[in-house]
Design a protein around this motif. Structure first.
Motif, PDB file in Angstrom:
ATOM      1  N   GLU A 146       0.824  -1.210   0.000  1.00  0.00           N
ATOM      2  CA  GLU A 146       0.000   0.000   0.000  1.00  0.00           C
ATOM      3  C   GLU A 146       0.864   1.269   0.000  1.00  0.00           C
ATOM      4  O   GLU A 146       0.643   2.176  -0.791  1.00  0.00           O
ATOM      5  CB  GLU A 146      -0.917   0.003   1.236  1.00  0.00           C
ATOM      6  N   HIS A 147       1.832   1.325   0.876  1.00  0.00           N
ATOM      7  CA  HIS A 147       2.681   2.521   0.984  1.00  0.00           C
ATOM      8  C   HIS A 147       4.100   2.102   1.353  1.00  0.00           C
ATOM      9  O   HIS A 147       4.315   1.080   2.018  1.00  0.00           O
ATOM     10  CB  HIS A 147       2.162   3.493   2.055  1.00  0.00           C
ATOM     11  N   MET A 148       5.036   2.931   0.907  1.00  0.00           N
ATOM     12  CA  MET A 148       6.442   2.757   1.268  1.00  0.00           C
ATOM     13  C   MET A 148       6.956   4.120   1.729  1.00  0.00           C
ATOM     14  O   MET A 148       7.022   5.069   0.941  1.00  0.00           O
ATOM     15  CB  MET A 148       7.233   2.238   0.063  1.00  0.00           C
ATOM     16  N   LEU A 149       7.284   4.229   2.992  1.00  0.00           N
ATOM     17  CA  LEU A 149       7.682   5.514   3.576  1.00  0.00           C
ATOM     18  C   LEU A 149       9.146   5.460   3.997  1.00  0.00           C
ATOM     19  O   LEU A 149       9.567   4.511   4.678  1.00  0.00           O
ATOM     20  CB  LEU A 149       6.817   5.850   4.790  1.00  0.00           C
ATOM     21  N   MET A 150       9.897   6.491   3.587  1.00  0.00           N
ATOM     22  CA  MET A 150      11.271   6.644   4.060  1.00  0.00           C
ATOM     23  C   MET A 150      11.195   7.496   5.326  1.00  0.00           C
ATOM     24  O   MET A 150      11.134   8.722   5.277  1.00  0.00           O
ATOM     25  CB  MET A 150      12.135   7.315   2.996  1.00  0.00           C
ATOM     26  N   VAL A 151      11.163   6.832   6.469  1.00  0.00           N
ATOM     27  CA  VAL A 151      10.885   7.516   7.733  1.00  0.00           C
ATOM     28  C   VAL A 151      12.046   8.392   8.183  1.00  0.00           C
ATOM     29  O   VAL A 151      11.862   9.530   8.611  1.00  0.00           O
ATOM     30  CB  VAL A 151      10.531   6.478   8.822  1.00  0.00           C
ATOM     31  N   ASP A 152      13.268   7.866   8.088  1.00  0.00           N
ATOM     32  CA  ASP A 152      14.399   8.614   8.629  1.00  0.00           C
ATOM     33  C   ASP A 152      15.681   8.249   7.896  1.00  0.00           C
ATOM     34  O   ASP A 152      15.825   7.124   7.398  1.00  0.00           O
ATOM     35  CB  ASP A 152      14.556   8.326  10.129  1.00  0.00           C
ATOM     36  N   ILE A 153      16.592   9.228   7.838  1.00  0.00           N
ATOM     37  CA  ILE A 153      17.933   9.032   7.296  1.00  0.00           C
ATOM     38  C   ILE A 153      18.906   9.457   8.390  1.00  0.00           C
ATOM     39  O   ILE A 153      18.923  10.620   8.795  1.00  0.00           O
ATOM     40  CB  ILE A 153      18.160   9.859   6.020  1.00  0.00           C
ATOM     41  N   ILE A 154      19.708   8.517   8.869  1.00  0.00           N
ATOM     42  CA  ILE A 154      20.569   8.778  10.024  1.00  0.00           C
ATOM     43  C   ILE A 154      22.026   8.586   9.614  1.00  0.00           C
ATOM     44  O   ILE A 154      22.508   7.449   9.524  1.00  0.00           O
ATOM     45  CB  ILE A 154      20.228   7.831  11.199  1.00  0.00           C
ATOM     46  N   PRO A 155      22.745   9.673   9.330  1.00  0.00           N
ATOM     47  CA  PRO A 155      24.179   9.539   9.056  1.00  0.00           C
ATOM     48  C   PRO A 155      24.941   9.194  10.337  1.00  0.00           C
ATOM     49  O   PRO A 155      24.403   9.263  11.453  1.00  0.00           O
ATOM     50  CB  PRO A 155      24.585  10.920   8.520  1.00  0.00           C
ATOM     51  N   ASP A 156      26.214   8.865  10.161  1.00  0.00           N
ATOM     52  CA  ASP A 156      27.072   8.611  11.302  1.00  0.00           C
ATOM     53  C   ASP A 156      27.168   9.864  12.176  1.00  0.00           C
ATOM     54  O   ASP A 156      27.043  10.986  11.697  1.00  0.00           O
ATOM     55  CB  ASP A 156      28.459   8.190  10.811  1.00  0.00           C
ATOM     56  N   ALA A 157      27.374   9.660  13.477  1.00  0.00           N
ATOM     57  CA  ALA A 157      27.392  10.786  14.423  1.00  0.00           C
ATOM     58  C   ALA A 157      28.461  11.811  14.060  1.00  0.00           C
ATOM     59  O   ALA A 157      28.231  13.024  14.141  1.00  0.00           O
ATOM     60  CB  ALA A 157      27.612  10.269  15.845  1.00  0.00           C
ATOM     61  N   SER A 158      29.639  11.358  13.649  1.00  0.00           N
ATOM     62  CA  SER A 158      30.702  12.291  13.273  1.00  0.00           C
ATOM     63  C   SER A 158      30.327  13.094  12.032  1.00  0.00           C
ATOM     64  O   SER A 158      30.654  14.279  11.920  1.00  0.00           O
ATOM     65  CB  SER A 158      31.995  11.522  13.023  1.00  0.00           C
ATOM     66  N   VAL A 159      29.595  12.459  11.104  1.00  0.00           N
ATOM     67  CA  VAL A 159      29.148  13.170   9.905  1.00  0.00           C
ATOM     68  C   VAL A 159      28.110  14.227  10.268  1.00  0.00           C
ATOM     69  O   VAL A 159      28.153  15.350   9.753  1.00  0.00           O
ATOM     70  CB  VAL A 159      28.577  12.172   8.878  1.00  0.00           C
ATOM     71  N   ARG A 160      27.192  13.885  11.145  1.00  0.00           N
ATOM     72  CA  ARG A 160      26.189  14.869  11.577  1.00  0.00           C
ATOM     73  C   ARG A 160      26.850  16.059  12.260  1.00  0.00           C
ATOM     74  O   ARG A 160      26.468  17.205  12.041  1.00  0.00           O
ATOM     75  CB  ARG A 160      25.181  14.213  12.520  1.00  0.00           C
ATOM     76  N   LYS A 161      27.868  15.767  13.084  1.00  0.00           N
ATOM     77  CA  LYS A 161      28.576  16.854  13.759  1.00  0.00           C
ATOM     78  C   LYS A 161      29.274  17.751  12.744  1.00  0.00           C
ATOM     79  O   LYS A 161      29.228  18.993  12.844  1.00  0.00           O
ATOM     80  CB  LYS A 161      29.588  16.269  14.745  1.00  0.00           C
ATOM     81  N   ALA A 162      29.927  17.132  11.741  1.00  0.00           N
ATOM     82  CA  ALA A 162      30.613  17.923  10.713  1.00  0.00           C
ATOM     83  C   ALA A 162      29.619  18.760   9.910  1.00  0.00           C
ATOM     84  O   ALA A 162      29.886  19.921   9.591  1.00  0.00           O
ATOM     85  CB  ALA A 162      31.399  16.997   9.788  1.00  0.00           C
ATOM     86  N   MET A 163      28.467  18.184   9.577  1.00  0.00           N
ATOM     87  CA  MET A 163      27.450  18.919   8.829  1.00  0.00           C
ATOM     88  C   MET A 163      26.948  20.112   9.634  1.00  0.00           C
ATOM     89  O   MET A 163      26.743  21.202   9.085  1.00  0.00           O
ATOM     90  CB  MET A 163      26.289  17.995   8.454  1.00  0.00           C
ATOM     91  N   ASN A 164      26.746  19.921  10.926  1.00  0.00           N
ATOM     92  CA  ASN A 164      26.299  21.029  11.778  1.00  0.00           C
ATOM     93  C   ASN A 164      27.360  22.121  11.856  1.00  0.00           C
ATOM     94  O   ASN A 164      27.033  23.314  11.854  1.00  0.00           O
ATOM     95  CB  ASN A 164      25.964  20.516  13.170  1.00  0.00           C
ATOM     96  N   GLU A 165      28.631  21.713  11.930  1.00  0.00           N
ATOM     97  CA  GLU A 165      29.697  22.706  11.974  1.00  0.00           C
ATOM     98  C   GLU A 165      29.784  23.483  10.672  1.00  0.00           C
ATOM     99  O   GLU A 165      30.020  24.699  10.678  1.00  0.00           O
ATOM    100  CB  GLU A 165      31.026  22.010  12.274  1.00  0.00           C
ATOM    101  N   ILE A 166      29.608  22.793   9.538  1.00  0.00           N
ATOM    102  CA  ILE A 166      29.620  23.479   8.245  1.00  0.00           C
ATOM    103  C   ILE A 166      28.477  24.480   8.163  1.00  0.00           C
ATOM    104  O   ILE A 166      28.642  25.627   7.726  1.00  0.00           O
ATOM    105  CB  ILE A 166      29.541  22.459   7.095  1.00  0.00           C
ATOM    106  N   ASN A 167      27.314  24.047   8.597  1.00  0.00           N
ATOM    107  CA  ASN A 167      26.147  24.940   8.569  1.00  0.00           C
ATOM    108  C   ASN A 167      26.370  26.147   9.473  1.00  0.00           C
ATOM    109  O   ASN A 167      26.061  27.292   9.104  1.00  0.00           O
ATOM    110  CB  ASN A 167      24.911  24.161   9.021  1.00  0.00           C
TER     111      ASN A 167
END
Length: 292
Positions: A146-167
């Motif tokens: 019936e449906h296919m939902l992409m609920v969440d995308i979770i990068p590695d913690a170090s990648v998330r930290k780097a992305m936040n620092e870039i932002n």
């Protein structure tokens, strides 16, 4: 799945469908309601399948094109097709594992062709690819996706930290640009205000000197008319003496002054007057020579 049965009869709940066999072979599907069975001819209610929509959450770890490991959380909503419930009952022993295997296969084939930013932007395309593959495969087994939902995308913690620092760095850079522009406007306006203030101050000083000159001229003329035998030079000397004493008085009354040494005496006023007059005469002679 809520069903009740006995030796001769059985009840199929709403949103369910029963599977009836005769001597171990599929005979027909039983709709919701009360049913009689004939065990003497080998007829039995073998099982009941729910036709309600079910949900399966799948967590997949994969790598993107730019070598970033991410975890994807997908939610698949599926149900048994009522008319093909026999296929769903007999063909698959564990449909959840089958669905999960196809989700793993499609996601790990699509995601490695995308960068992390593209994955966030095009997660709907990934879900669409998984849905199309599941509909094609699971439809043959009596299941409808019936449906296919992409609920969440979770990068590695170090990648998330780097992305936040870039932002954060980009936002700080933008803030610095706006701050510099504001400082520039402030300095320009300040310079314009100072220039305007100096101009108006010069106009005020010129008017003040003009008023002093006019006042002196008028005083000299009035004094010469009222006191006979006086010359303009004598009147000017008298005014210079008055201004001299007023200046000394102002210096003495000022709280900001400490010690001021000035030559004092009536003769000094005449010296100051002579110096001013000689300076004016020298300036006039130089200007005449330059004109010739």
């Amino acid at each position: 799945m809520g069903n009740s049965c006995c030796y001769l009869c059985g009840c199929i709940d709403q949103a369910s469908i029963g599977v009836i066999e005769r001597w171990g072979r599929f005979e027909r599907l039983a709709e919701p309601g009360f049913h009689f069975f004939n065990p003497f001819v080998g007829q039995f209610l073998t099982g009941v399948l729910s036709t309600r929509i079910q949900s399966l959450d799948v967590r997949i770890e994969t790598k993107t094109k730019d070598n970033v490991f991410v975890q994807l959380v997908c939610s698949i909503q599926y149900r048994v097709v009522r008319t093909n419930a026999d296929d769903a009952f007999y063909e698959l022993a564990n449909p959840q594992e089958q669905i999960q295997a196809y989700v793993f296969d499609v996601v790990r084939a699509v995601v490695p062709r995308m960068t992390l930013d593209e994955l966030f932007e095009q997660k709907g395309e990934v879900a669409k690819s998984v849905l199309e593959e599941l509909e094609k495969v699971m439809g043959a087994y009596g299941y409808s996706i019936e449906h296919m939902l992409m609920v969440d995308i979770i990068p590695d913690a170090s990648v998330r930290k780097a992305m936040n620092e870039i932002n954060a760095a980009q936002r700080l850079q933008l803030a610095s640009v706006y701050k510099g522009e504001a400082e520039k406007v402030f300095q320009v306006k300040k310079a314009e205000a100072e220039a305007e203030a100096k101009y108006l101050g010069g106009v005020g000083v010129a008017r003040q000197r003009q008023a002093i000159t006019d006042g002196l001229r008028e005083n000299i003329l009035n004094f010469s008319h009222k006191v006979e035998g006086t010359t303009a030079k004598e009147v000017m000397d008298l005014i210079m003496v008055t201004q001299y004493f007023d200046t000394i008085k102002d210096l003495g009354n000022s709280s900001n002054n400490t010690t001021v040494f000035i030559p004092h005496g009536p003769g000094h006023v005449r010296d100051i007057t002579d110096q001013i007059r000689n300076g004016m005469m020298e300036a006039a002679s130089v200007q005449a020579i330059q004109e010739d």
